[in-house]
Design an enzyme around this catalytic site. Structure first.
Site, PDB file in Angstrom:
ATOM      1  N   GLU A 210       9.799  47.479   5.447  1.00 55.38           N
ATOM      2  CA  GLU A 210       8.483  46.786   6.313  1.00 55.38           C
ATOM      3  C   GLU A 210       8.145  45.224   6.232  1.00 55.38           C
ATOM      4  O   GLU A 210       8.074  44.561   5.825  1.00 55.38           O
ATOM      5  CB  GLU A 210       6.810  47.447   5.580  1.00 55.38           C
ATOM      6  CG  GLU A 210       6.674  48.237   5.889  1.00 55.38           C
ATOM      7  CD  GLU A 210       5.199  48.677   5.407  1.00 55.38           C
ATOM      8  OE1 GLU A 210       4.468  48.812   6.052  1.00 55.38           O
ATOM      9  OE2 GLU A 210       4.609  48.406   4.173  1.00 55.38           O
ATOM     10  N   GLU A 286       6.058  57.052   7.647  1.00 57.07           N
ATOM     11  CA  GLU A 286       4.708  56.763   6.834  1.00 57.07           C
ATOM     12  C   GLU A 286       4.198  57.531   7.618  1.00 57.07           C
ATOM     13  O   GLU A 286       3.524  56.717   8.352  1.00 57.07           O
ATOM     14  CB  GLU A 286       4.634  55.193   6.198  1.00 57.07           C
ATOM     15  CG  GLU A 286       5.338  55.033   4.967  1.00 57.07           C
ATOM     16  CD  GLU A 286       5.572  53.761   4.323  1.00 57.07           C
ATOM     17  OE1 GLU A 286       3.520  52.937   5.076  1.00 57.07           O
ATOM     18  OE2 GLU A 286       6.002  52.944   3.633  1.00 57.07           O
TER      19      GLU A 286
END
Length: 675
Positions: A210, A286
């Protein structure tokens, strides 16, 4: 061979494999279908996972990339296979896991991949975990970081990085890169032989984590991570993960597959991903199946209807999916992470349970989400493969009794006396944990730090004003002559006052416990978990007293530092236990105290330690740090899995800061209390 030709050739194989197979999610052992490895390795392996022309292929054959997150370090090793089999039985073909740098490399030059001989070592056999996944008919997506977020302490970064006053983690800062290089030179050679093209389970590896959300433009750093993987002879597939609508391509690299992280608005997110890399297969790395919890908040859940609706839309897009989390597990001991915020409370530590409202509960039981996953994946799989029968629900129960009496206690003073010389240091001003010479020069990472004013100081008069000129990270208990004089934590609003992180330069008017001025002054400070997500400034996270201490405006010079890490060797060596007696009728403690409980177990079975009636502390079972508790919730029990129990006598230790049950017992439950 071109990917389009491969798809055409394997369309017949797919059709043949699916012909006559019953729709839905029933067990298929008797249908004559191949296992995953039988189907994708028959005839020899020539290539790994590829992402071309909107279709994932494995060894040239179409693959519906259905994966689930399970962190090996959050699950007792004896339960790995059980949890992996439950995943495969739901129709998943892959398991995804992070790799925690802080556990595998606890000090510079010290590494543990299952062979370190510590209480953590059994949890750290990443090779054993990945081999178990392969034997349970799953391939693996590995996210080695070095930063992992994961609601894990410091996002998996080792605290010894903070000994460098100029440290800039997750950047091209050279000392940080050197630390990463040293770690990856030990980790990556373990993964390279496990690649699918070499007979192992690993089909994909993530670059950082991320990175687009960090707010730093440092693509050379991402190239550095990628280069380390390539130098370790890891052939890929490489990928990054971010939320496409928010991050765009800030965390991406040319030629590296981008994947998406989100919980809602799947079409918007996946359309944004398509614009970033047209023609590539879509993958949700995710899909957040629930959410994590902070202390003092309500338990986070998502409805079955909302979860199922978004999953259906992901699959119909079409897109691959990785469920984060499929099985959450537990933030053992001191390993919970935290979040920061701009409004009160600005620091938000995570609870011990990482249940996540996932398809499998913290203790591995099925939820309605599990059945929804099983049904929807069966409807959208490109290839029908053999799946095992779902194991029965885990057994659970109570020890020999529902409660056990507190057998003995050690007050803080006795614990401090047991701290070995190597974990003691004296300095003119308070130092944070990370700058202490403890642990071979690596500093103190976790636990409690006792600051004791050096002998010879002036007595502390009644009514004196104590000021921490700076901040407390994260909780401080003040003691005069060994007796607590600061207030207990009774409500969320108490966090605004002295002794907590919220207030800078906080003061406390001292009331001495006796008629005479106090001779000793101590502050016990707890590291409640380093922040695991945020901007670069959020990663400057030293713990302890960050500043000086004043009495009536005068700086106190001369402090002894005693590191209370509560490691197994320290706990095993404790002696001089005292009888248990109430310090007050309602159980309020005069000083933080360690209590010992002896629990008899006929047959180990999953159970929960019920901490209702206790206030704030941490529990150890048979020398292992089980987890923290806080009476403000949302969790009021601690999961004690069967593999962490012994047949016969078990030792449970509870370190409590403020208050114990007035009946001086520790209770147990056969179900969790998470609300």
């Amino acid at each position: 061979m071109q990917a389009t030709m491969k798809l055409a050739m394997w369309a017949l194989v797919v059709a043949a494999a699916a012909a006559g197979a019953a729709a839905g999610a029933a067990a298929v052992e008797d249908q004559g279908l191949p296992t995953l490895y039988e189907f994708y390795t028959s005839g020899g392996v020539t290539e790994g996972l590829e992402a071309e022309n909107r279709q994932f292929t494995l060894n040239g054959r179409p693959l519906s990339l259905f994966s689930g997150a399970l962190h090996y370090f959050r699950v007792p090793p004896a339960l790995w296979r059980d949890r992996l089999r439950r995943m495969r039985a739901a129709g998943l073909v892959a398991v995804e896991t992070y790799v925690p740098w802080n556990l595998h490399n606890p000090a510079p030059g010290v590494y543990d991949f299952g062979d370190g001989g510590t209480a953590w070592s059994p949890f750290l056999d990443i090779v054993g975990f990945l081999r178990a996944a392969q034997e349970e008919d799953l391939v693996a997506l590995v996210r080695p970081g070095p930063y992992i977020c994961a609601e894990w302490e410091f996002g998996g970064l080792p605290s010894w990085l903070l000994r460098d006053p100029n440290m800039r983690v997750r950047t091209s800062y050279e000392p940080y890169k050197e630390a990463v290089r040293a770690y990856f030179e030990r980790l990556l050679p373990l993964l390279a032989p496990l690649h699918f093209t070499r007979g192992g389970p690993v089909v994909g590896l993530q670059i950082e984590n991320e990175y687009g959300s960090l707010g730093v433009d440092d693509k050379p750093y991402l190239e550095f991570i990628k280069g380390l993987m390539q130098s370790a002879d890891l052939p890929g597939l490489f990928f990054t993960s971010d939320s496409p609508l928010a991050s765009g391509d800030r965390g991406a690299l040319p030629g590296v597959l981008q994947t998406a992280n989100f919980q809602v608005d799947p079409e918007k997110q996946l359309n944004a991903l398509e614009r970033l890399q047209p023609g590539k297969p879509a993958m949700v790395m995710e899909y957040w199946t629930g959410w994590f919890d902070h202390w003092t908040e309500e338990h986070h859940t998502t409805t079955l209807e909302a979860f199922s609706d978004v999953l259906r839309r992901i699959l119909e897009y079409p897109s691959g999916v990785n469920f984060y989390m499929f099985h959450g597990g537990t933030n053992w001991g001191f390993m919970n992470g935290a979040n920061s915020d701009t409004s009160f409370p600005t620091y938000q530590p995570d609870i011990t349970s990482y249940d996540y409202d996932a398809p499998l509960t913290e203790w591995g039981n099925y939820t309605p989400k599990y059945e929804a996953v099983k049904r929807l994946l069966a409807q959208h799989a490109a290839v029908e493969l053999r799946t095992p029968s779902a194991p029965a629900a885990p057994a659970r129960g109570l020890p020999a009794g529902a409660a056990a009496p507190l057998a003995a206690r050690l007050p803080l003073g006795a614990l401090a006396a047991a701290v070995p010389p190597a974990l003691r240091a004296s300095h003119a001003q308070p130092l944070p944990m990370e700058l202490l010479p403890a642990n071979g020069g690596a500093g103190q990472s976790y636990g409690f730090l006792l600051y004791r004013r050096a002998a010879g100081g002036e007595p502390v008069p009644d009514g004196a004003t104590l000021t921490v000129r700076g901040r407390v990270r994260d909780l401080a208990v003040v003691l005069l002559d060994g007796q607590r004089v600061s207030a207990p934590l009774t409500s969320l609003q108490d966090l605004r006052g002295f002794g907590y992180w919220e207030k800078e330069n906080a003061s406390l008017q001292l009331r001495t416990p006796g008629a005479a001025p106090a001779q000793s002054l101590e502050l016990l400070v707890e590291n409640w978990g380093r922040v695991n997500f945020g901007s670069p400034d959020d990663f400057h996270q030293r713990k302890g007293l960050l500043g000086s201490v004043e009495l009536d405006g005068a700086t106190v010079a001369g402090w002894d530092h005693l590191s209370l890490q509560f490691d197994p060797a320290f706990l095993a060596g404790l002696s001089e236990w005292q009888p248990v007696a109430l310090d007050s009728p309602d159980g309020v403690l005069a000083t933080p105290t360690l209590f010992r409980v002896e629990v008899s177990i006929d047959e180990p079975v999953d159970t929960w330690i019920d901490v209702r009636g206790w206030s704030k502390g941490i529990v150890f079972v048979n020398g292992f740090a089980l987890g923290r508790y806080l009476h403000l919730g949302p969790s009021h029990t601690l999961y004690w899995p069967a593999p962490l129990q012994r047949k016969g006598l078990n030792e449970v230790l509870v370190f409590e800061l403020f208050q114990i049950p007035s009946d001086t017992t520790l209770r147990f439950s056969d179900a969790p209390d998470l609300d």
